[in-house]
Design a protein around this motif. Sequence first.
Motif, PDB file in Angstrom:
ATOM      1  N   TYR A   1      59.360 -58.464-110.353  1.00  0.00           N
ATOM      2  CA  TYR A   1      57.969 -58.235-110.747  1.00  0.00           C
ATOM      3  C   TYR A   1      57.046 -58.564-109.585  1.00  0.00           C
ATOM      4  CZ  TYR A   1      53.437 -58.919-112.982  1.00  0.00           C
ATOM      5  OH  TYR A   1      52.106 -58.859-113.297  1.00  0.00           O
TER       6      TYR A   1
ATOM      7  N   ARG B   1      57.267 -67.824-116.420  1.00  0.00           N
ATOM      8  CA  ARG B   1      57.362 -66.725-117.368  1.00  0.00           C
ATOM      9  C   ARG B   1      58.565 -66.931-118.256  1.00  0.00           C
ATOM     10  NH1 ARG B   1      54.868 -64.448-113.057  1.00  0.00           N
ATOM     11  NH2 ARG B   1      53.195 -62.974-113.490  1.00  0.00           N
ATOM     12  N   SER B   2      58.382 -66.659-119.538  1.00  0.00           N
ATOM     13  CA  SER B   2      59.489 -66.794-120.485  1.00  0.00           C
ATOM     14  C   SER B   2      60.392 -65.574-120.419  1.00  0.00           C
ATOM     15  CB  SER B   2      58.941 -66.944-121.909  1.00  0.00           C
ATOM     16  OG  SER B   2      59.995 -66.868-122.845  1.00  0.00           O
TER      17      SER B   2
ATOM     18  N   ASP C   1      52.787 -58.656-108.694  1.00  0.00           N
ATOM     19  CA  ASP C   1      51.429 -58.605-109.236  1.00  0.00           C
ATOM     20  C   ASP C   1      50.488 -58.203-108.113  1.00  0.00           C
ATOM     21  OD1 ASP C   1      49.075 -58.855-110.542  1.00  0.00           O
ATOM     22  OD2 ASP C   1      49.371 -60.913-111.219  1.00  0.00           O
TER      23      ASP C   1
ATOM     24  N   TYR D   1      57.805 -69.263-126.792  1.00  0.00           N
ATOM     25  CA  TYR D   1      57.994 -67.817-126.781  1.00  0.00           C
ATOM     26  C   TYR D   1      59.389 -67.347-127.138  1.00  0.00           C
ATOM     27  CZ  TYR D   1      53.431 -67.600-124.600  1.00  0.00           C
ATOM     28  OH  TYR D   1      52.104 -67.717-124.345  1.00  0.00           O
TER      29      TYR D   1
ATOM     30  N   TYR E   1      47.971 -72.853-115.021  1.00  0.00           N
ATOM     31  CA  TYR E   1      48.362 -72.109-113.834  1.00  0.00           C
ATOM     32  C   TYR E   1      47.622 -72.694-112.632  1.00  0.00           C
ATOM     33  CZ  TYR E   1      50.702 -68.568-116.590  1.00  0.00           C
ATOM     34  OH  TYR E   1      51.563 -67.916-117.412  1.00  0.00           O
TER      35      TYR E   1
ATOM     36  N   SER F   1      53.859 -70.806-111.284  1.00  0.00           N
ATOM     37  CA  SER F   1      53.751 -69.855-112.384  1.00  0.00           C
ATOM     38  C   SER F   1      55.067 -69.858-113.143  1.00  0.00           C
ATOM     39  CB  SER F   1      53.415 -68.442-111.875  1.00  0.00           C
ATOM     40  OG  SER F   1      54.483 -67.901-111.138  1.00  0.00           O
TER      41      SER F   1
END
Length: 642
Positions: free
Chosen positions: A364, A537-538, A366, A482, A530, A535
Amino acid sequence: MIQSLLIANRGEIACRIIRTARRLGIRTVAVYSDADAGALHVREADEAVHIGPPPARESYLVGDKIIAAAKATGAEAIHPGYGFLSENADFAEKVIAAGLIWVGPQPHSIRAMGLKDAAKKLMDEAGVPTTPGYLGDDQSPDRLQKEADAIGYPVLIKAVAGGGGKGMRKVNAASDFADMLLSCKREAASSFGDDRVLIEKYIERPRHIEVQVFGDTHGNVVHLFERDCSLQRRHQKVIEEAPAPGMDEATRAAVCAAAVKAAKAVDYVGAGTIEFIADGSAGLRADRIWFMEMNTRLQVEHPVTEMITGQDLVEWQLRVASGEPLPKRQDELSITGWAIEARLYAEDPANEFLPSIGRLDHLYFDAMEERHSGATSHARVDSGVAQGDRISPFYDPMIAKLVAWDRDRAWARQLLMKMLNASYVAPLRTNKGFLYECVAHQDFALGRLDTGLVPRELDRLLPAPSPSQAAIDGAAAFYRAYAPYEGADDYAFRNQNAGFRLNAEPDPEIAFWLNGSRVAGDWTGGMPDYSAILSIRSLGEEGAIVTERGQTYLLQTRYPQSADAREAGDGAMISPMPGRIIAVDARQGDRVAKGQKLVTLEAMKMEHSLAAPFDGIVTELNASEGAQVVEGTLLVKIEKAE
């Protein structure tokens, strides 16, 4: 304008060229090997042609196959990208002879600048300053040693036909010269088919400054200012930026004028880069900057020039190849803002930066934009892979180029650090954390650059092997919030080894596996804010991805199914990747010392030496010169000496 274009390359640069061609309405044709049948550049092109087996020498380096593909698909022109055949004058001639348009300089210009010794002689004649060195035809080891002794150590041995950091060795003392020369010649012969070398004075605090030049068929040549590529590891660029820190207008004018003079000396057409080496010990000065070489192609780092000038250099290439004049005059070009690029590779900094091969299960980027004080920052990602693709052992393991532009260097640097944190790659190892530490380093922040910064500071630049406990706790909170679960059984599983009991308060810990070891996170503190360095992420029921100081960590709820073959027992030296053994410097039964080179493997177009981890005796030797080996092969076994 060209209407159809075959791209004689792969990966990120092929995708980059396709992007501009599509905007200009040009039909694109990709070529691919067996290993690249499902690659991103193949998926993005209008048409694709298979050209052979995975090894580049049987596919991407076979010019006749590429020309045949262009003919078969009706392509008018061939763009070589960079690497592979991009600086091969014979291939350029064949393209032109086949009635196709060559998107690049004329063959005579490539030849003039392709050999470092001839290029430096030509630059001397043209009045372009060059570094002291030996460029002679006598290639005997004795003569080369004498010339190096006369120049004074340290010196740099460079392959005459070299590039990309290959065929290059720094020699600190006369006693090291013979071994370094042999290694350099061997790598040069393997990579370029030419083992000739030149000798240069090694500048102790050098900066790598390069100037983007462009010529057309109407006699016009311009520069698009300079780039600084001083952050290097083993002579390969890590971070590039434009403009160069500390470059005043007078020095810029002198260096860029020298670059234009160099391009005109070879009647240059198309995109090229004049590379200079600068003595940065007293700041950048015009009288302490010397011509090093010319790259007769587009450079990997061309995006930073595009970002500060607002020009699309691939569009310029296509327009010039179509016979058009340059899109801009010199007085129409200017610098706006600052751009910094980081090269993201699938490689393991903790293991000598060896390539990491396999599937990109999680990927990923951004490409964020931010507004501040009336300015808009811009993030750019150039990549040749997508999530689910594989990094192959046959080619360069680049994943992407992350480029940050902003109004000044400080803001661009901050944006690049945010980009590195906001992106993640797993489970392959990458240099992302290393890149973050390079950009975060105080010397980089202050613009105190030289090509020795990374080697000097390498221990401080390597990312931590695991995230902080605070980050693990945050991952536990994310996972608890999550991860989907249906009832007690699933919840019990998610709290494995954490003391879960029915009819009791939930255990505050959640267990994860990180690189084969169990770690536990306390979720009760909640999810962290954050920040510039963290950072999370689940991944749902699979676990969580944590990025801390740019480094990605995969926290899994199940023990990994396969262990890394490199994590073999003490004294077991394992092949870290597929490759060919080019040297064996030990025999079974030999006593060896810690750090002694035992086997040299050629893979990913580079030499990789395996050294003894401690003093001991060679009890097993499964390596022979010329043999092909697969990843995970036991090559040498050493037992500690009593």
